[in-house]
Design an enzyme around this catalytic site. Sequence first.
Site, short mmCIF file in Angstrom:
data_model
loop_
_atom_site.label_atom_id
_atom_site.label_comp_id
_atom_site.label_asym_id
_atom_site.label_seq_id
_atom_site.Cartn_x
_atom_site.Cartn_y
_atom_site.Cartn_z
CG ASP A 265 -1.82 1.23 1.28
OD1 ASP A 265 -2.72 1.33 0.43
OD2 ASP A 265 -1.62 2.09 2.17
CD GLU B 100 -4.69 0.53 -3.14
OE1 GLU B 100 -5.92 0.65 -3.00
OE2 GLU B 100 -3.86 1.29 -2.60
CB CYS C 295 -11.93 -5.87 9.53
SG CYS C 295 -11.08 -6.80 10.85
CB CYS D 55 -13.97 -10.20 11.13
SG CYS D 55 -14.36 -8.42 11.10
CB CYS E 224 -12.51 -4.31 13.34
SG CYS E 224 -13.84 -5.22 12.51
CB CYS F 212 -13.79 -8.72 15.07
SG CYS F 212 -12.28 -8.06 14.30
CG ASP G 22 -0.90 3.63 5.76
OD1 ASP G 22 -1.95 3.98 5.17
OD2 ASP G 22 -0.10 4.45 6.27
#
Length: 398
Positions: A189, A274, A327, A330, A346, A348, A355
């Site tokens: 990233d 990306e 996330c 999860c 998150c 979870c 990043d």
Amino acid sequence: MRAVHVKRAFKYRFYPTDAQAAELWRTFGCVRKVYNLALAVRTEAWTRQERVNYNQTSAMLTAWKKTEELAYLNGVSSVPLQQALRHLQVAFTNFYGKHAKYPRFKSRKKSRRSAEYTASAFRFRDGRLTLAKMAEPLDIVWSRALPVDASPSTVTVSQDAAGRWFVSLLCQDPTLGPLPATDAAVGIDVGLDHLVALSTGEKITNPRHERRDRARLARAQRQLARKAGGEGANRAKARRKVAGIHARIADRRRDHLHKLTTRLVRENQTIVIEDLTVRNMVKNRKLARAISDAAWSEFRSMLEYKAAWHGREVVVVDRFFPSSQLCSTCGSRQDKMPLHVRTWTCHCGTTHDRDVNAAKNILAVGLTASVCGAGVRPQRNTPGGHSAMKQKPPRREP
């Protein structure tokens, strides 16, 4: 392992004598003149909905040399002039294929000063390179060795805006070949605070080369602005000083990217990145300078051609994939993820670095596409890379 025989350019700096510099300047001017003349002829034909090819412009070059006005073209080697016509043909081929815009005329002040010599116009023996119309070999600084028994097919001589002279030798490099296979894979990233964040949790600091020299560059630009307009010696000197600072920034940036991309290719079999539309992102006036300094496009380009050299795979994830909102533990998706949020927790219970979490998601979707080809769609011509996502995935409730 079988070597991948590819042509590779080896670029070196050299220091010409006064006579050699004068000959090269004349050659640069003649190359620019022939290119512009041929482009003018082809443009005029284009308005009449006709096409003029390379063979026709080559015949025109012979006729131009016989005229009194352009007789000076006979004073330089004919090979760079023919190569200029070939380059123009390539430019038109790309234009007709809708891969580039219509060719533009070369400017004496702004265009790159270069000349290309084929094997018939230079002699390379025992590490000494002598160009046509020159009695002495070039004084080249051999900063790295050429491949054993290298035989350059073309030689390109250029001078940058800072006044530095370079020679680029294109030759086969039999040393390139596939690296030993590995199971390692990494998601990447890119960013501004950190140049890249890896799915392994590692972050590479953004050197911000332009920012480090910004004060020096601004001072040199102010000095240039105070010089009188025209072609005075003081203005030319100030202009070269500004160009020298820009060259220093570009050299350091390129060196850092080469070291980083070489390491990533050597350590990983699969690299997932990306597909960013950088040319659209730099339209943001607040971030344009920082994005340009990060050189994301150059980073991707280096990864792709080095992966092709060494038998690695580059997978490109679609730009619409919400890597920062998912996330990685999860799979639930957050409604919003503003840029100022660098860490988040998150539902979870997992706390993510923005990043690193994005890099993990990029790796996961990239490996899925690499294994089963799900949702593959190329976003642009990317040798060695393909897109992993086709559209935004549906929202997943926690």
